[in-house]
Design a protein around this motif. Structure first.
Motif, PDB file in Angstrom:
ATOM      1  N   GLU A   1       4.511   1.157 -10.508  1.00 54.17           N
ATOM      2  CA  GLU A   1       4.356   0.308  -9.326  1.00 54.17           C
ATOM      3  C   GLU A   1       5.415  -0.795  -9.297  1.00 54.17           C
ATOM      4  OE1 GLU A   1       0.358  -1.107  -9.110  1.00 54.17           O
ATOM      5  OE2 GLU A   1      -0.474   0.846  -8.531  1.00 54.17           O
ATOM      6  N   GLN A   2       5.738  -1.352 -10.462  1.00 52.17           N
ATOM      7  CA  GLN A   2       6.772  -2.377 -10.529  1.00 52.17           C
ATOM      8  C   GLN A   2       8.126  -1.812 -10.109  1.00 52.17           C
ATOM      9  OE1 GLN A   2       6.537  -5.727 -11.104  1.00 52.17           O
ATOM     10  NE2 GLN A   2       4.336  -5.306 -10.971  1.00 52.17           N
ATOM     11  N   ILE A   3       8.431  -0.618 -10.586  1.00 52.99           N
ATOM     12  CA  ILE A   3       9.684   0.038 -10.197  1.00 52.99           C
ATOM     13  C   ILE A   3       9.678   0.309  -8.696  1.00 52.99           C
ATOM     14  CG2 ILE A   3      11.112   2.098 -10.499  1.00 52.99           C
ATOM     15  CD1 ILE A   3       9.751   2.286 -13.343  1.00 52.99           C
ATOM     16  N   GLY A   4       8.530   0.754  -8.187  1.00 51.05           N
ATOM     17  CA  GLY A   4       8.411   1.035  -6.766  1.00 51.05           C
ATOM     18  C   GLY A   4       8.588  -0.207  -5.912  1.00 51.05           C
ATOM     19  N   LEU A   5       8.081  -1.343  -6.375  1.00 46.99           N
ATOM     20  CA  LEU A   5       8.237  -2.600  -5.631  1.00 46.99           C
ATOM     21  C   LEU A   5       9.696  -3.021  -5.578  1.00 46.99           C
ATOM     22  CD1 LEU A   5       5.130  -4.605  -6.897  1.00 46.99           C
ATOM     23  CD2 LEU A   5       5.554  -3.826  -4.553  1.00 46.99           C
ATOM     24  N   ILE A   6      10.421  -2.791  -6.668  1.00 48.92           N
ATOM     25  CA  ILE A   6      11.857  -3.093  -6.667  1.00 48.92           C
ATOM     26  C   ILE A   6      12.568  -2.199  -5.652  1.00 48.92           C
ATOM     27  CG2 ILE A   6      13.979  -2.981  -8.043  1.00 48.92           C
ATOM     28  CD1 ILE A   6      12.231  -3.705 -10.490  1.00 48.92           C
ATOM     29  N   GLY A   7      12.165  -0.916  -5.623  1.00 50.83           N
ATOM     30  CA  GLY A   7      12.741   0.001  -4.634  1.00 50.83           C
ATOM     31  C   GLY A   7      12.423  -0.431  -3.215  1.00 50.83           C
ATOM     32  N   LEU A   8      11.200  -0.937  -2.997  1.00 49.03           N
ATOM     33  CA  LEU A   8      10.805  -1.425  -1.674  1.00 49.03           C
ATOM     34  C   LEU A   8      11.627  -2.637  -1.269  1.00 49.03           C
ATOM     35  CD1 LEU A   8       8.938  -1.546   0.789  1.00 49.03           C
ATOM     36  CD2 LEU A   8       7.281  -2.792  -0.619  1.00 49.03           C
ATOM     37  N   LEU A   9      11.824  -3.556  -2.215  1.00 52.46           N
ATOM     38  CA  LEU A   9      12.609  -4.760  -1.921  1.00 52.46           C
ATOM     39  C   LEU A   9      14.045  -4.387  -1.546  1.00 52.46           C
ATOM     40  CD1 LEU A   9      12.737  -7.836  -1.835  1.00 52.46           C
ATOM     41  CD2 LEU A   9      13.288  -7.814  -4.278  1.00 52.46           C
ATOM     42  N   GLU A  10      14.623  -3.450  -2.279  1.00 51.94           N
ATOM     43  CA  GLU A  10      15.984  -2.997  -1.965  1.00 51.94           C
ATOM     44  C   GLU A  10      16.029  -2.334  -0.590  1.00 51.94           C
ATOM     45  OE1 GLU A  10      16.936  -0.484  -5.233  1.00 51.94           O
ATOM     46  OE2 GLU A  10      17.494  -2.141  -6.568  1.00 51.94           O
ATOM     47  N   ALA A  11      14.965  -1.586  -0.266  1.00 53.74           N
ATOM     48  CA  ALA A  11      14.896  -0.939   1.045  1.00 53.74           C
ATOM     49  C   ALA A  11      14.847  -1.976   2.163  1.00 53.74           C
ATOM     50  CB  ALA A  11      13.663  -0.032   1.111  1.00 53.74           C
TER      51      ALA A  11
ATOM     52  N   PRO B   1       0.808  -1.224   0.000  1.00 54.96           N
ATOM     53  CA  PRO B   1       0.000   0.000   0.000  1.00 54.96           C
ATOM     54  C   PRO B   1       0.843   1.277   0.000  1.00 54.96           C
ATOM     55  CG  PRO B   1      -0.926  -1.599   1.523  1.00 54.96           C
ATOM     56  CD  PRO B   1       0.400  -2.144   1.103  1.00 54.96           C
ATOM     57  N   LEU B   2       2.000   1.224   0.650  1.00 51.78           N
ATOM     58  CA  LEU B   2       2.899   2.386   0.652  1.00 51.78           C
ATOM     59  C   LEU B   2       3.369   2.685  -0.763  1.00 51.78           C
ATOM     60  CD1 LEU B   2       5.748   3.205   3.114  1.00 51.78           C
ATOM     61  CD2 LEU B   2       6.283   3.015   0.684  1.00 51.78           C
ATOM     62  N   VAL B   3       3.734   1.625  -1.517  1.00 44.92           N
ATOM     63  CA  VAL B   3       4.168   1.799  -2.904  1.00 44.92           C
ATOM     64  C   VAL B   3       3.053   2.435  -3.727  1.00 44.92           C
ATOM     65  CG1 VAL B   3       4.878   0.607  -5.015  1.00 44.92           C
ATOM     66  CG2 VAL B   3       5.819  -0.104  -2.808  1.00 44.92           C
ATOM     67  N   LYS B   4       1.828   1.947  -3.536  1.00 40.78           N
ATOM     68  CA  LYS B   4       0.698   2.471  -4.302  1.00 40.78           C
ATOM     69  C   LYS B   4       0.435   3.943  -3.983  1.00 40.78           C
ATOM     70  CE  LYS B   4      -1.724  -1.919  -5.013  1.00 40.78           C
ATOM     71  NZ  LYS B   4      -1.629  -1.863  -6.493  1.00 40.78           N
ATOM     72  N   ARG B   5       0.635   4.347  -2.725  1.00 45.41           N
ATOM     73  CA  ARG B   5       0.449   5.751  -2.358  1.00 45.41           C
ATOM     74  C   ARG B   5       1.481   6.639  -3.043  1.00 45.41           C
ATOM     75  NH1 ARG B   5      -0.182   3.771   2.906  1.00 45.41           N
ATOM     76  NH2 ARG B   5       1.841   4.640   3.536  1.00 45.41           N
ATOM     77  N   VAL B   6       2.731   6.191  -3.037  1.00 45.69           N
ATOM     78  CA  VAL B   6       3.801   6.973  -3.674  1.00 45.69           C
ATOM     79  C   VAL B   6       3.548   7.082  -5.176  1.00 45.69           C
ATOM     80  CG1 VAL B   6       6.263   7.048  -4.222  1.00 45.69           C
ATOM     81  CG2 VAL B   6       5.522   6.413  -1.916  1.00 45.69           C
ATOM     82  N   VAL B   7       3.154   5.985  -5.798  1.00 46.58           N
ATOM     83  CA  VAL B   7       2.874   5.993  -7.237  1.00 46.58           C
ATOM     84  C   VAL B   7       1.714   6.934  -7.552  1.00 46.58           C
ATOM     85  CG1 VAL B   7       1.992   4.600  -9.159  1.00 46.58           C
ATOM     86  CG2 VAL B   7       3.845   3.718  -7.717  1.00 46.58           C
ATOM     87  N   ARG B   8       0.686   6.898  -6.705  1.00 45.29           N
ATOM     88  CA  ARG B   8      -0.469   7.786  -6.920  1.00 45.29           C
ATOM     89  C   ARG B   8      -0.026   9.251  -6.888  1.00 45.29           C
ATOM     90  NH1 ARG B   8      -3.695  10.296  -3.432  1.00 45.29           N
ATOM     91  NH2 ARG B   8      -2.841   9.149  -1.654  1.00 45.29           N
ATOM     92  N   GLN B   9       0.878   9.581  -5.984  1.00 47.41           N
ATOM     93  CA  GLN B   9       1.419  10.936  -5.913  1.00 47.41           C
ATOM     94  C   GLN B   9       2.140  11.309  -7.195  1.00 47.41           C
ATOM     95  OE1 GLN B   9       3.964  10.708  -2.412  1.00 47.41           O
ATOM     96  NE2 GLN B   9       2.998  12.551  -1.660  1.00 47.41           N
ATOM     97  N   LEU B  10       3.106  10.476  -7.570  1.00 43.46           N
ATOM     98  CA  LEU B  10       3.997  10.812  -8.676  1.00 43.46           C
ATOM     99  C   LEU B  10       3.318  10.695 -10.032  1.00 43.46           C
ATOM    100  CD1 LEU B  10       7.341   9.176  -7.455  1.00 43.46           C
ATOM    101  CD2 LEU B  10       6.640  11.566  -7.323  1.00 43.46           C
ATOM    102  N   HIS B  11       2.394   9.756 -10.165  1.00 41.39           N
ATOM    103  CA  HIS B  11       1.735   9.565 -11.450  1.00 41.39           C
ATOM    104  C   HIS B  11       0.970  10.823 -11.850  1.00 41.39           C
ATOM    105  CE1 HIS B  11      -1.206   7.774 -14.367  1.00 41.39           C
ATOM    106  NE2 HIS B  11      -0.111   7.150 -14.740  1.00 41.39           N
TER     107      HIS B  11
END
Length: 237
Positions: free
Chosen positions: A53-63, A30-40
């Motif tokens: 969202e896919q890019i954001g999930l990769i960023g989340l995994l790295e985090a 849900p955090l990824v989806k919120r960030v994407v909603r902002q930036l999109h």
């Protein structure tokens, strides 16, 4: 015998770690989806939302892998990493056409010169009139400028205060938090509210405009000015 047992234990530990990682990953989707909603909303649909969202999930995994077991500070850290990953990819893909970038740079120079002549921050109406552009064209310029501004500010904030706790001493973390609090104090009340709504409450500019009863272009202008003030303060201190 002991070697075989050690290998089995190692495999079991890896399987457990992967399952644990997957559980944490799903918890922060849900955090990824919120960030994407902002930036999109800020890139005008130039990039597909699912791709972001896919890019954001990769960023989340790295985090997750860099931070370790999530605690109460992980949400802020992960949001910064996810946002940074998406903005990095947008810049890498060079999502704005060359003609649009050139027009944006021309408008940026014109606004800076107009600001210098006035000796203050001009209003949207003054800029639109002085540059001879439509309000819609000026708003598009502001959105693009804010995307770039957010990227550089996120990087600065990340460097200062959102590193994992094991990578900063308590003293360094305290100094970083104090620096950010002091940077926020140089903003006026409305600028502080915009920053709070964007970073703390994950609202996009259109939603912030509705909350504060201002135009989206004015929110972009306030946000840009606030980020510039904070960045200048942090770099000077």
């Amino acid at each position: 015998m002991h070697t075989a047992y050690a290998e089995i234990s190692s495999v079991a530990a890896v399987a457990y770690d992967m399952a644990d990682e997957q559980r944490h990953l799903l918890a922060y989707v849900p955090l990824v989806k919120r960030v994407v909603r902002q930036l999109h909303a800020q890139v005008g649909g130039a990039v597909d939302r699912e791709d972001m969202e896919q890019i954001g999930l990769i960023g989340l995994l790295e985090a997750l892998r860099r931070y370790g077991v999530p605690d109460e500070r992980f949400g802020a850290y992960a949001a910064m990493r996810v946002r940074g990953a998406i903005l990095d990819e947008l810049r890498r893909q060079d999502w704005r056409p060359r003609a649009v970038r050139q027009e944006s740079h021309r408008m940026r120079d014109a606004v800076r010169e107009f600001r210098r002549k006035l000796g203050r921050e001009p209003s949207e109406a003054e800029i639109v009139s002085a540059l001879g552009v439509t309000s819609a064209a000026y708003q598009e310029y502001l959105l693009a400028e804010n995307a770039e501004q957010l990227a550089s500010f996120d990087e600065l904030v990340y460097e200062l205060s959102n590193m994992p706790s094991d990578m900063q001493s308590p003293e360094a973390q305290m100094i970083a938090r104090r620096s950010l609090e002091q940077a926020l104090s140089v903003l006026d009340v409305r600028e502080q509210r915009v920053i709070q709504l964007y970073y703390e409450f994950d609202l996009n500019f259109k939603e912030i405009a509705a909350v504060l009863d201002l135009t989206e272009a004015r929110i972009c202008q306030l946000n840009k000015g606030a980020l510039r003030k904070m960045r200048e303060f942090l770099q000077a201190h």
